[in-house]
Design a protein around this motif. Structure first.
Motif, PDB file in Angstrom:
ATOM      1  N   MET A 119       0.839  -1.200   0.000  1.00 47.29           N
ATOM      2  CA  MET A 119       0.000   0.000   0.000  1.00 47.29           C
ATOM      3  C   MET A 119       0.880   1.258   0.000  1.00 47.29           C
ATOM      4  SD  MET A 119      -3.113  -0.735  -0.135  1.00 47.29           S
ATOM      5  CE  MET A 119      -2.938  -2.301  -0.958  1.00 47.29           C
ATOM      6  N   GLY A 122       2.588   1.680  -3.357  1.00 47.79           N
ATOM      7  CA  GLY A 122       1.674   2.136  -4.392  1.00 47.79           C
ATOM      8  C   GLY A 122       1.737   1.346  -5.679  1.00 47.79           C
ATOM      9  N   LEU A 124       0.699  -1.574  -7.120  1.00 53.55           N
ATOM     10  CA  LEU A 124      -0.219  -2.650  -6.757  1.00 53.55           C
ATOM     11  C   LEU A 124      -0.256  -3.760  -7.801  1.00 53.55           C
ATOM     12  CD1 LEU A 124      -3.222  -0.373  -5.748  1.00 53.55           C
ATOM     13  CD2 LEU A 124      -1.551  -1.385  -4.219  1.00 53.55           C
ATOM     14  N   THR A 379      -6.820  -0.743  -8.608  1.00 53.87           N
ATOM     15  CA  THR A 379      -6.878   0.326  -9.609  1.00 53.87           C
ATOM     16  C   THR A 379      -5.706   0.250 -10.574  1.00 53.87           C
ATOM     17  OG1 THR A 379      -5.810   1.684  -7.948  1.00 53.87           O
ATOM     18  CG2 THR A 379      -8.159   1.985  -8.231  1.00 53.87           C
TER      19      THR A 379
ATOM     20  N   PRO B  53      -1.655   5.939   2.303  1.00 51.68           N
ATOM     21  CA  PRO B  53      -0.647   5.680   1.271  1.00 51.68           C
ATOM     22  C   PRO B  53      -1.020   6.279  -0.088  1.00 51.68           C
ATOM     23  CG  PRO B  53      -1.073   3.701   2.523  1.00 51.68           C
ATOM     24  CD  PRO B  53      -2.033   4.719   3.013  1.00 51.68           C
ATOM     25  N   ARG B  54      -2.288   6.141  -0.475  1.00 52.56           N
ATOM     26  CA  ARG B  54      -2.642   6.579  -1.818  1.00 52.56           C
ATOM     27  C   ARG B  54      -2.531   8.093  -1.960  1.00 52.56           C
ATOM     28  NH1 ARG B  54      -1.987   2.881  -5.449  1.00 52.56           N
ATOM     29  NH2 ARG B  54      -3.396   3.920  -6.885  1.00 52.56           N
TER      30      ARG B  54
END
Lengths: 553, 308
Positions: A119, A122, A124, A379, B53-54
């Motif tokens: 996470m 980033g 993913l 995403t 985090p995002r």
């Protein structure tokens, strides 16, 4: 000379300062560059969706990009394979769907930490198998809002006829796998039969019972007598033991259920959430356990018992009763112990009650959807259709068979319409235990994005004492009281977890003190007051609000 | 002209010309520290934010001291601080002198063979993985374990040692000393090897016995090493790792066992509350920093050795 000494000192100082700061530094490293790559995926999704209608589709798909899939590698697979992709199961899945998958696994026992790192990084994987319901901070809706995973409502409509059909037929499951806002977020792991939800319970030495001329205990008083007899006549030094260090067993503790209580939240008769560990039932439970502990009926090393220690005590006669799964505990212990003690046999005991013959009101049962091992599409996934079709496969007829039984003609054959495992599974030529040969060929024997088939369990349990466990362990009304998979809103969730963290730590600590007798039960009221002062009411309000939202889904 | 010559720029350029190779030599080390120790410090800013985090470090909303307040208000705050300080203090009191004493003893051994065997045996435990050490300890401390067998032999009675909060610190510290004594003694042994043998001869001629030699020759010779090591130790005093604690403790011993880092592990990392755990980590580091300065001051005042 002086100069060089100064230089050395300076470097040492720098080293120390950075050592001192490393505590926070190492945790926060790699946190930059996380925002990229969010928008592209959703565009691809809508574009691809218009191309093809769901009905005209058939497997396998045309070849395309390799997808990445992150999941825990369960121990029964890890024993023989370093990567899920090497198993016959994964090869068959790729062949049937036409989708190549690259599997990524966190180190054993570090799933949560690794998830956190992903996470933070980033970057993913396309699909992530995780307990999104409980273990994403802020809950699944927040995961969608944070831009980590995508909402699956459109995806289901466009590409997933199988799961849609299943959800239509099972509206209660449909309710469980949605967020309060009505978003689907995972391809769920579902236990397809109630028998599959009753896999943990009490067990004790049948051969000792016979020798002592005693029946299987059904009440707390009878248990007391049996354990006393085990201690006095069979010389057990720890008559009752279990894996206290494993939270799963604390949640499913049958002796606690006997007092109509639970250590966490449960659903009361009034349809509201209650916190068991501050109620009268919990006190009675503690009183009984403290008594048993004093009399030497409970393992004196209780607090540090892990699975290895319990296995040792259960097989060498130090203990006569325990709790656990019928497969990984009961079955394993029996096969290990009969080598030295041929008459060794374990028998399942029902969830105990206080009065003889009364059906217990509480008891352990898992929900068909616990949230574990369910797959979300992130995403970062560029080809959502491909991922969705890959995952939807398991909920269709052919996929269901493949995920629960493997390949027809190899791992199973149809006999009178019943998928029967072949000797490759049941008597593996390479000498693999059944649990490992099963895990190589299909996922239905542990978990994953699928509907688990009870016919797997019927064959996995090979001993008579295992076969009767679902009936014996399911004899209670616990289903009425198990907390539903509710989710606090993302605003509330932080407060909720802060409160519950403090309360749970305190409860765990005091529970052991009460049982060991280092804290007198006269202080139970103080303990309750302390927990109430930690804002239990607020947590209950949040939980009940979440429950209301769940009910009106 | 003269003024220009003494300017920093001029001097730096001159120094660079003269010591170019030395500067190059130190460059990799500098880069290492900048990359892995100074750059990450920037991330500590999330202690003041509600980090997601995002959204990234910069994008996360600012919450000020909320995370710190949460920690200070926690009912476990006092206990965590107390346990951390006590445990590390015991570790220092017992763990620091032990390798020095071992090194002094080994230094007096005349038989080379015995010396090397003893050295190997004492520093081997350092290489055993922590998880194995704690696994052994857990089993030994059980009612049927080795420790209890010994206690019974000495006339005591069996009990679950790791469930007793009163014994936890003893077990923790004693096992740390056992594991690290040999390894930590190496630096002192090398300091001892550097002592000029002429000094001993001179002391002998002056009529000093072994004990006097130890006090007046050996100790002053290795004192700078001891003091530097002590300052470093004190600077890291609050830096108790969580690994050993979470492997050894259980709810029954939280009373004495739960320390800041194990709390951060439970609350921060398992619950993925990064901001909160960073705030606690930062708080811890600030205390460490203070301790380091304090220790350095002290050493400066009472001896000639100090870090800066």
């Amino acid at each position: 000379m002086k100069r060089s000494k100064k230089l050395v000192s300076l470097m040492l100082a720098a080293a120390t300062a950075s050592m001192a700061l490393a505590g926070c530094g190492s945790k926060t490293a790699d946190t930059t560059a996380t925002t990229a790559g969010g928008g592209a995926a959703t565009e691809a999704q809508t574009e691809a969706g218009t191309k093809e209608a769901a009905a005209e589709f058939s497997y396998p798909m045309a070849s395309g990009d390799k997808l990445t899939y992150w999941c825990e590698l369960t121990s029964t697979v890890a024993a023989n394979y370093a990567n899920l992709g090497d198993t016959p199961f994964a090869k068959e899945w790729a062949k049937d769907t036409g989708v190549d998958v690259e599997y990524q696994h966190p180190p054993v026992g570090q799933t949560k930490q690794q998830f956190g790192l992903i996470m933070a990084d980033g970057n993913l994987p396309d699909m992530m198998e995780y307990s999104w319901t409980a273990d994403y901070p802020g809950g699944p809706e927040k995961a969608i809002k944070d831009g980590v995973i995508i909402s699956l409502n459109d995806v289901f409509q466009k590409y997933c006829p199988n799961i849609l059909k299943y959800l239509e037929e099972n509206p209660d499951i449909d309710k469980m796998i949605k967020t309060d806002e009505g978003h689907y977020y995972v391809f769920p792991f579902i236990r397809g039969d109630e028998k599959l939800c009753n896999t943990i319970g009490l067990m004790l030495r049948e051969d000792w019972l016979k020798e002592l001329n005693m029946d299987v205990p059904t009440t707390i008083d009878e248990w007391h007598d049996v354990l006393t007899a085990f201690k006095e006549k069979k010389g057990a030094t720890a008559p009752y033991t279990f894996e206290y260090t494993n939270p799963q067993y604390l949640d499913s503790n049958p002796f606690l259920f006997a007092f109509n209580s639970s250590r966490g939240f449960y659903l009361g008769d009034d349809g509201k959430a209650h916190f068991g560990a501050v109620e009268e039932g919990y006190k009675q439970y503690l009183t009984t356990m403290a008594q048993w502990y004093k009399e030497g009926l409970i393992d004196p090393d209780l607090a540090s018992m892990g699975s290895d220690q319990v296995a040792a005590k259960m097989t060498n006669g130090q203990s006569g009763a325990s709790m656990g799964q019928a497969g990984s505990r009961m079955g394993t212990w029996i096969s290990a112990a009969v080598k030295t003690t041929p008459e060794y046999m374990l028998k399942a005991a029902p969830s105990p009650s206080l009065e003889k013959g009364a059906r217990p009101e509480f008891g352990w049962i898992e929900l068909p959807f616990s949230g574990r091992a369910s797959v979300a599409i992130t995403t970062s996934c560029k080809d959502v259709e491909r991922a969705a079709r890959l995952l939807d496969f398991a909920y269709g007829e052919a996929g269901h068979m493949m995920f629960n039984f493997g390949v027809e003609g190899e791992s199973y054959t149809m006999e009178n319409g019943y998928p029967t495992y072949t000797d490759l599974i049941m008597k593996n030529p390479d000498g693999l235990p059944v649990s490992q040969s099963m895990a190589a060929w299909f996922r239905g024997c542990y978990n994953g994005p699928l509907v688990q088939d009870v016919r797997y369990l019927e064959q996995y349990y090979t001993m008579d004492s295992q076969k009767e466990t679902p009936e014996v362990w399911g004899a209670h009304n616990g289903k009425k009281h198990i907390m539903l998979p509710v989710t606090p809103t993302s605003d509330e969730s932080k407060e909720f977890s802060t409160i519950m963290n403090e309360i749970n730590t305190y409860r765990d600590e005091m529970t052991l003190k009460f049982i060991f007798g280092t804290e007198s039960l006269d202080n139970f009221d103080t303990y309750v007051t302390n927990i109430k002062n930690m804002n239990l009411e607020e947590a209950l309000d949040i939980e009940n609000a979440a429950l209301d939202r769940y009910n009106s889904r | 002209m003269n003024k220009e010559k003494s300017s920093f720029r001029y001097r730096a350029a001159k120094d660079w010309k003269r010591n170019r190779s030395l500067y190059l030599l130190v460059l990799p080390v500098l880069i290492f520290y900048i990359m892995f120790h100074y750059k990450p410090m920037y991330g500590a800013i999330i202690a003041f934010k509600d980090y997601t985090p995002r959204l990234g470090v910069n994008g996360s909303p600012w919450v000020g001291l909320e995370n710190f307040n949460r920690f200070f208000k926690s009912i476990y705050f006092v206990r965590l601080i107390k346990n951390t300080i006590l445990l590390s203090l015991y570790n220092l009191i017992f763990g620091f002198p032990a390798p020095i004493i071992l090194a002094l003893l080994l230094n007096e051994v005349r038989s080379k063979k015995f010396k090397s065997v003893a050295q190997t045996i004492t520093y081997l435990p350092h290489f055993i993985s922590l998880i194995v050490v704690t696994g052994m300890l857990t089993n030994f401390a059980m009612t049927s374990g080795l420790f209890n067998d010994i206690i019974v032999m000495l006339g005591g009675s069996r009990s679950a040692l790791l469930q007793n909060p009163k014994l936890y610190r003893t077990i923790y510290v004693a096992s740390s000393v056992w594991q690290e004594i040999g390894w930590s003694s190496i630096i002192y042994l090398s300091a001892l090897a550097g002592v000029d043998s002429q000094l001993y001869e001179a002391a002998q001629i002056d009529g000093a016995g072994k004990w006097k030699q130890l006090l007046n020759v050996t100790m002053p010779a290795i004192a700078p090493t001891i003091i530097i090591m002590l300052i470093l130790k004190i600077g890291g005093l609050m830096n108790m790792g969580y690994e050993k604690t979470i492997l050894l403790y259980n709810p029954a011993t939280y009373d004495t066992a739960d320390i800041i880092s194990s709390y951060v592990y439970r609350v921060g990392l398992l619950e993925q509350d990064w901001s909160y755990s960073t705030a606690i980590g930062l708080f811890n580091s600030v205390i460490n920093f203070g301790l380091l300065i304090f220790a350095n001051r002290l050493s400066k005042r009472y001896s000639e050795t100090s870090l800066w």
